[in-house]
Structures are given as C-alpha cells and as structure tokens.
Design an enzyme around this catalytic site. Structure first.
Site, mmCIF file in Angstrom:
data_model
loop_
_atom_site.group_PDB
_atom_site.id
_atom_site.type_symbol
_atom_site.label_atom_id
_atom_site.label_comp_id
_atom_site.label_asym_id
_atom_site.label_seq_id
_atom_site.Cartn_x
_atom_site.Cartn_y
_atom_site.Cartn_z
ATOM 1 N N ASN A 253 2.736 6.824 -5.513
ATOM 2 C CA ASN A 253 1.507 6.504 -4.778
ATOM 3 C C ASN A 253 0.973 7.708 -4.011
ATOM 4 O O ASN A 253 0.904 7.725 -2.782
ATOM 5 C CB ASN A 253 1.751 5.347 -3.820
ATOM 6 C CG ASN A 253 2.425 4.189 -4.508
ATOM 7 O OD1 ASN A 253 3.649 4.157 -4.599
ATOM 8 N ND2 ASN A 253 1.643 3.262 -5.028
ATOM 9 N N ASN B 274 6.618 -2.657 5.348
ATOM 10 C CA ASN B 274 6.409 -3.627 4.275
ATOM 11 C C ASN B 274 7.417 -3.357 3.167
ATOM 12 O O ASN B 274 7.404 -2.270 2.607
ATOM 13 C CB ASN B 274 4.985 -3.506 3.726
ATOM 14 C CG ASN B 274 4.697 -4.590 2.707
ATOM 15 O OD1 ASN B 274 5.445 -5.566 2.615
ATOM 16 N ND2 ASN B 274 3.634 -4.428 1.946
ATOM 17 N N ASP C 100 13.677 4.003 1.519
ATOM 18 C CA ASP C 100 12.271 3.569 1.619
ATOM 19 C C ASP C 100 11.503 4.443 2.616
ATOM 20 O O ASP C 100 10.715 3.956 3.424
ATOM 21 C CB ASP C 100 12.162 2.082 1.975
ATOM 22 C CG ASP C 100 10.801 1.498 1.567
ATOM 23 O OD1 ASP C 100 10.019 2.212 0.906
ATOM 24 O OD2 ASP C 100 10.519 0.340 1.924
ATOM 25 N N PHE D 196 1.590 0.650 7.507
ATOM 26 C CA PHE D 196 2.968 0.260 7.252
ATOM 27 C C PHE D 196 3.824 1.488 6.965
ATOM 28 O O PHE D 196 3.336 2.483 6.448
ATOM 29 C CB PHE D 196 3.038 -0.654 6.026
ATOM 30 C CG PHE D 196 2.499 -2.034 6.254
ATOM 31 C CD1 PHE D 196 3.252 -2.990 6.913
ATOM 32 C CD2 PHE D 196 1.234 -2.398 5.791
ATOM 33 C CE1 PHE D 196 2.769 -4.280 7.112
ATOM 34 C CE2 PHE D 196 0.739 -3.678 5.985
ATOM 35 C CZ PHE D 196 1.513 -4.623 6.648
ATOM 36 N N GLY D 197 5.127 1.387 7.226
ATOM 37 C CA GLY D 197 6.047 2.425 6.770
ATOM 38 C C GLY D 197 6.912 2.997 7.860
ATOM 39 O O GLY D 197 6.516 3.043 9.029
#
Lengths: 304, 427
Positions: free
Chosen positions: B98, B281, B308, B326-327
């Site tokens: 991404n 998320n 992640d 998010f993150g």
C-alpha cells in the site's frame, strides 16, 4: 474540578455542588439586576466548531451575567479540518490570554484532547456523539426541581441514542443521582452494548411511557447519521413520536423533556410540546443558571 | 571482520543445539565453528562478543510491515524502515504493497529490491492482488511472481470482491503462490474508530464489530474450499476468528494466520484515554479475545507473530481521535511485547519459531540455520533485559508507538546477516 469534560468524569458530589450553586444563580437571574461580578477579569472563549444556537446563547448569557469578558469563535468542522488544526486554533486564541474555553466540536474526545494540551479550563459544550455534560446537568436539575428529587425516579430517554451525546451524558447523570434509566427507540438507533451501562431497553414507546416518571425525548438528528438507520421520518413519527393520545392512554401524569430544538410533529406533537406536562422552557431557563454554576466553580482556581 | 560469539544460548527448536550454550565463530559472513571452545584473545581480525546472559537464534522475519516508500516518505523510508527492523532484531521483512504507487508492477519490485544491496535488512515485497489495491481488477501476478513478489495481498485493504478472491486463489495455484488477506467487511466497519463493545458505548464512538472480521474469514474459508489454493489471514484479532481458523485447519484446508504483537498486549478499555496512538486496525479488542489469541498461539492455530508496523507522522496522529489515522509502530517492540505478554503461554523457542521458521515456511522461503557452513543470518538477544520504550530510542521515522512509557522484558542486541552486523561494543 479543573475541567468539565463529561459527566462520566465527575462525582455525585460534584453534581450536587453544581445544583446548589445553580439554585443560587437561578435566584440571581430572576432579580431585577441579573448580573453579579463573580467572574470579573476572567476571559472566556466560546469556541464552536459545530453549529449551535441555543447552547452558545445560553453559555454567553451565563458568562455575561457573571461579568466575564467573552469572545466568540465559530467555524464549521470541515473548514478547520482542511486548514488549521484544532490545537493551533485554540492555542492562537489562548495566546490572547483566555482563561477558559467553552468548546463544541464534532469529534468525540475533542475536549479531552484539548484539556491535555492547553493550559486553560475546558468546558465541553458537546463533543461529537460522546457527551454534552451541561445539558445533562440542566436536565437532571430540572427534574430535581419539578419532582423534588431525582433518586428513585424512572427516566426514559426516547430516540436516537446511538448518535446522541445528550443521551450518554443523561444516562451517566441520572444514574449517578440514583434514578433508573431506560432507553427507547428503533433498535438500529440503540448501541448494541447499551445495556452494559446498566440501562433498561424498551422498543415500544407506549410501554416505555407507562414505565416512566419522566420522558426525555431526543431530537432526531438526521444530520448526524452517516447512513440510514430507519426507513422514514413518517414511520418514525407514527411509531416513536409522542402525542397527546399516547399520554392520555396512561393512568398517570408524566413529565416531558426535550433538549431542543424540537422537530414538531416528528418526535413530539405540538399539543404535547406546549402542554403542562412539558418542562421544555424550564430546561432552557435552568440552562443558564446551571452553566453559571459550572463556570463559577471552574473559575474558582484561576481567580487571583 | 570476524566474530566469535562466546558462550551464548542457542534458541532454535529445529536445531540439535537448542537450549545449549555454544561459541559461534563467524568468518567472512559464514558460520565456521559451533563449539564449546573458550574465547581466544581478541585480535584485529576477530571481535569476541560475550554471550553471557544472551540468546541467539536465526534472524527474525517480519511478515507484515508498511515502509510507506515510495509515496509516503514523510512517514517512513525504506532505509528508516530497515533501520527500525534491524533495531527490532529482524533481518528480513515482507512489506505491504500500500504505497504510492501501489506495488503492482516489476518496476516497483525492482525499486524495493534494489535497497537490499544497500542494507543489512532484506526486503521481501508483497505485491498487490488488485490494481491499486482497489479490489476490482487483477494485477499481473505471474509476472510479479517471476520478478520477486513473495506473496500477494491488498495489504491493509481486504480483498473484498468475491470474484476477485476466487480468481486469485485459482490463479496463484500455478506456482503455489500465497494469498494474504486482511479479513474485514468494510461495510460493517464504516465510520468505525475502535472495537465495538462496552468501551465504545461509553465513549460514544462508532464501533468496528469483531463480526466484520469473522464474517470475512468464514466467507474466505468457503471460497478456499471451493477454489483450492492457500490463504493466510493477516492480523486476526478476535476469539471467534481463532476458532474458525482452528476448525478449518482441522478440516485440512490450506490456511494459516498471524497476529500482530500489540494485539495480545492491549485491550479496548485503554481507549478511554482517547490516545490516538492506540487507534489501530484491526482495533484492540476485549480481554477474552486476547486470551483466545494467546491460546491460538499456544496450540499453533496462529502460526506467526507480526509487527504490523504502520508508521504515522505526527500530523496524522496528533489530532482529534476520529480524525487520526490508524496504525502503530511495531518492529522495534514486537519481540519485547511478545516476550512480555506471551510469557505464560509460550516457551521462548515457540515465540522465536513464530518469528523465524513459521513465516519463512508459509512464504516458501529458504530457512536460515545455525549450522557450520551456513551464511550468518542471526539475531542476538537478551530475553531477560527490562527496558522502557521511549521516543528517543525509536529508529523509525515516525514515533507512533502504543508502548511509549511501557516497560518490556526482552530486547534484541544485534543482528548478523552475512558479513554485515549492527553489533556495537557497549561503552
């Protein structure tokens, strides 16, 4: 209290102290000279990132009757989002030596966010779908006044619980004061885990009215719903709207509240809104007194 | 430079040396001796590292990280991402597609792989399943495979389109390729910012129900049974997800999964503080979910632990909670978090297995070994060291760690990859 961010964060004692001061200020604003010098030299900024008429007016009157210096800032959330951050906006205002900020914002937690980052007293005048603490204080104050107490009373909150900051603050306030709380509305407008807050859930508005002493009827806020939660306003008003006929079927008198502005003919019919059951305009009057009390108590620590 | 790591405890459940204290000699990037020898004197050509109180394993592998480069270099670059990986004990990282542009042609693959010549940490690109990771049109997966894509995934986006999913599962069978899916029904998580539960109710925040993940796992498993192939669910978060995958494995489906290290450490009650560094998320779930995830790690239902790692710059996080991105960072804390919060459920060799052998096995990559004649691919660590996560130690370009101020037990000391290492003598 350093800030008023939510009812969740304050105690029963805090609420009772606010009520005590609010009764005093209610006397004050019914005198020929409505103004007291309590907050002279205190500057308060009303920072509204979301449209508001009555809450802003109520705060401004409360501030002026306490002799505070008042400045107003309004912007819609989206224009702020594109440009300046919330923190920058408020820091700019604070650089002009402001002692307290009354803020309404469309984001949940905006008041908490600010309270951790700026050196001023923060009053939450509504943060998204989270809390609206002064509304809950004036609602419970009004019930206290009308029924002579809150403990043991049965309060139903009718309408869009999912999107309502009034509902959440009301639940916390009435529970802290010892009332039983029920929520009623189309199930898609009730948060799935709402019972975990210790409230009853009723889907049938007539049964809810039979149960309660007080019905706090919320405004259907279509503007806050990002997607459809019920088919039509017509169906909503037929099955959840409160009219005279519903009240006449009860074998007792109940008190009707509404935080305003009313959608007449949707959640409340005019013959209910204008009846003796309704204490809607008392709520508005008490709003000023309660906000005076909150501002007065928060300002105690900053006065020289 | 040659290294002698003296008297170090080897942690490797697949090795005859597991739990033994040995001295490991690395000459010109190759392991040349594993023995009980006492240390020789340090010379110009030999650095002796005392392994007293230290453990060593094969180099750690992260299967899910975002390096944001190309496109979002203000959050992370390939170099800062690799620096963070190295500080976190990882020698190899599979990165999500991404970016801007999305990793979907051999050009992007070449860009990512060219970095491997300049850094100890090796990047393994995961290529997009669908064009721009939008889920509508397939990428050229055969060509991407030929040019080094290690697996296929839309990364932080789920492959939501049923037909695309079926076709991907089928198409990848030509080379036994792996589909990695992040299970999330986007219709059910719309406008959500945290787990749906008691905490979200009290906060008035729109919830992201665990159901959104579980529904997609059920769906994907049905498609897997229909189409064949294999699927890896990434970053699972709920108790029922673990149950579903456990049952699917028992049925013999070719399914595997991973969990993010932070997911076993933090539950949604922590969100009451409105700390946007806790906005991730999948969202942090309830305590029962954490327990189920730990049990899933214990019984092998969950194969891999991932970082992640998702860097966010200050402007994306220092905002009102619902506007924040998010993150969370993960590479530098993954081991410490797994070691601290997985203490009761997993032995040290099982934890290491989920950071080394299992990810390489699932991605069909060559395994690293602690064996004479093998090129060095090693992580030296201290499983007992307590340390507190602080911004100043963070190597990532972003600082959004949910563990700032948290004391963790277990810290990587150094990594060795061929002749390269980040070993530094402590003064």
């Amino acid at each position: 209290m350093r800030h008023l961010l939510g009812i969740k964060d304050i105690s029963k004692n805090d609420i009772e102290r606010i009520f005590e001061m609010a009764s005093h200020f209610k006397d004050v604003i019914n005198r020929p000279i409505k103004k007291v010098p309590s907050l002279r030299d205190i500057t308060i900024a009303n920072v509204f990132f979301e449209n508001s008429t009555r809450t802003k007016l109520s705060f401004e009157l409360a501030e002026k009757r306490l002799s505070a210096d008042v400045v107003n800032f309004s912007a819609s959330g989206s224009s702020v989002k594109k440009g300046e951050t919330l923190l920058d906006t408020v820091n700019n205002i604070l650089a002009m030596k402001v002692d307290m900020v009354v803020m309404r914002h469309s984001s949940v937690g905006a008041a908490h966010y600010l309270s951790k980052r700026v050196n001023a007293r923060i009053v939450n005048a509504g943060d998204g779908t989270h809390e609206h603490p002064t509304q809950a204080l004036l609602d419970s104050f009004s019930v206290n006044e009308k029924l002579g107490g809150v403990a043991g009373k049965k309060v139903v909150i009718v309408g869009d619980i999912l999107h309502s900051r009034v509902a959440l603050s009301n639940i916390f306030a009435f529970q802290k004061l010892g009332a039983e709380v029920m929520v009623c509305g189309p199930i898609t407008l009730l948060p799935k885990y709402i019972e975990s807050l210790g409230v009853k859930v009723e889907l049938d508005v007539q049964k809810a009215l039979e149960w309660c002493d007080v019905a706090n009827v919320l405004r259907i806020q279509l503007e806050r719903q990002q997607i459809k939660y019920f088919p039509s306003l017509r169906e909503y008003s037929l099955y959840y709207g409160i009219d005279k006929a519903r009240l006449e079927r009860l074998d007792k008198e109940i008190t009707i509240m509404h935080p305003g502005p009313i959608n007449r003919g949707i959640e409340l019919s005019s013959d209910v809104a204008d009846s003796d059951h309704a204490i809607i305009l008392d709520q508005v009057e008490n709003g000023v007194a309660v906000r005076m009390a909150v501002l007065y108590l928060l300002a105690e620590g900053i006065k020289p | 430079m040659n290294y002698l790591i003296h008297n170090v405890e080897i942690i490797d459940k697949h090795s005859e040396f597991n739990r033994q204290r040995k001295s490991i000699l690395i000459e010109n990037g190759v392991i040349t001796q594993i023995s009980d020898i006492s240390p020789t004197q340090s010379t110009d050509h030999l650095t002796v590292i005392s392994g007293q109180n230290l453990q060593i394993s094969v180099g750690w592998f992260d299967m899910r990280a975002s390096f944001c480069d190309p496109g979002f270099e203000y959050k992370e670059t390939l170099t800062t991402g690799c620096n963070a990986a190295q500080a976190g004990g990882f020698t190899e990282v599979a990165v999500l597609p991404n970016t801007q542009p999305v990793i979907q042609t051999k050009n992007e693959l070449a860009y990512l792989k060219s970095h491997n010549l300049r850094h100890l940490v090796q990047i393994y690109p995961i290529a997009a399943v669908s064009v721009n990771a939008e889920g509508k049109e397939l990428t050229e997966m055969l060509d991407l495979h030929t040019h080094g894509a290690v697996a296929f995934s839309d990364g932080i986006q789920p492959v939501w389109h049923s037909d695309i999913l079926v076709k991907t599962l089928q198409y990848l069978q030509k080379f036994d390729g792996l589909l990695i899916n992040r299970p999330e029904d986007l219709m059910l998580t719309r406008f959500g910012t945290m787990n749906e539960g008691v905490s979200s109710t009290m906060l008035g925040l729109k919830g992201m129900p665990a159901l959104a993940e579980e529904m997609m796992i059920r769906r994907d498993l049905d498609f897997l049974a229909y189409a064949g192939g294999k699927i890896h669910f990434s970053a699972i978060s709920s108790a029922r997800s673990v149950q579903l995958i456990r049952a699917a494995k028992a049925q013999g489906l070719q399914v595997s999964c991973d969990v993010a290290a932070h997911q076993i450490a933090i539950d949604d009650a922590a969100l009451m503080s409105f700390d946007s560094f806790l906005k991730v998320n999948p969202p942090f779930r309830g305590k029962a979910d954490i327990e189920a995830l730990l049990e899933g790690l214990q019984d092998g239902t969950i194969d891999v632990v991932v970082s992640d790692h998702r860097p966010q710059d200050e402007e994306s996080k220092n905002l009102e909670f619902d506007l924040a991105e998010f993150g969370a960072l993960g590479l530098e804390t993954a081991f410490g978090v797994l070691n601290t919060f997985g203490k009761k459920h997993l032995s040290l060799e099982d934890k290491i297995d989920k950071l080394t052998f299992r990810p390489r096995q699932i991605l069909n990559l060559p395994q690293a070994h602690i064996k004479v004649g093998e090129e060095a691919n090693l992580t030296l660590f201290d499983a007992q060291q307590e340390w507190t996560v602080e911004t100043k130690y963070i190597q990532s370009k972003s600082k959004n760690s949910p563990f700032l101020g948290t004391t963790l037990t277990g810290k990587p000391v150094a990594v060795f990859s061929g002749a390269q290492t980040n070993w530094q003598e402590k003064n």
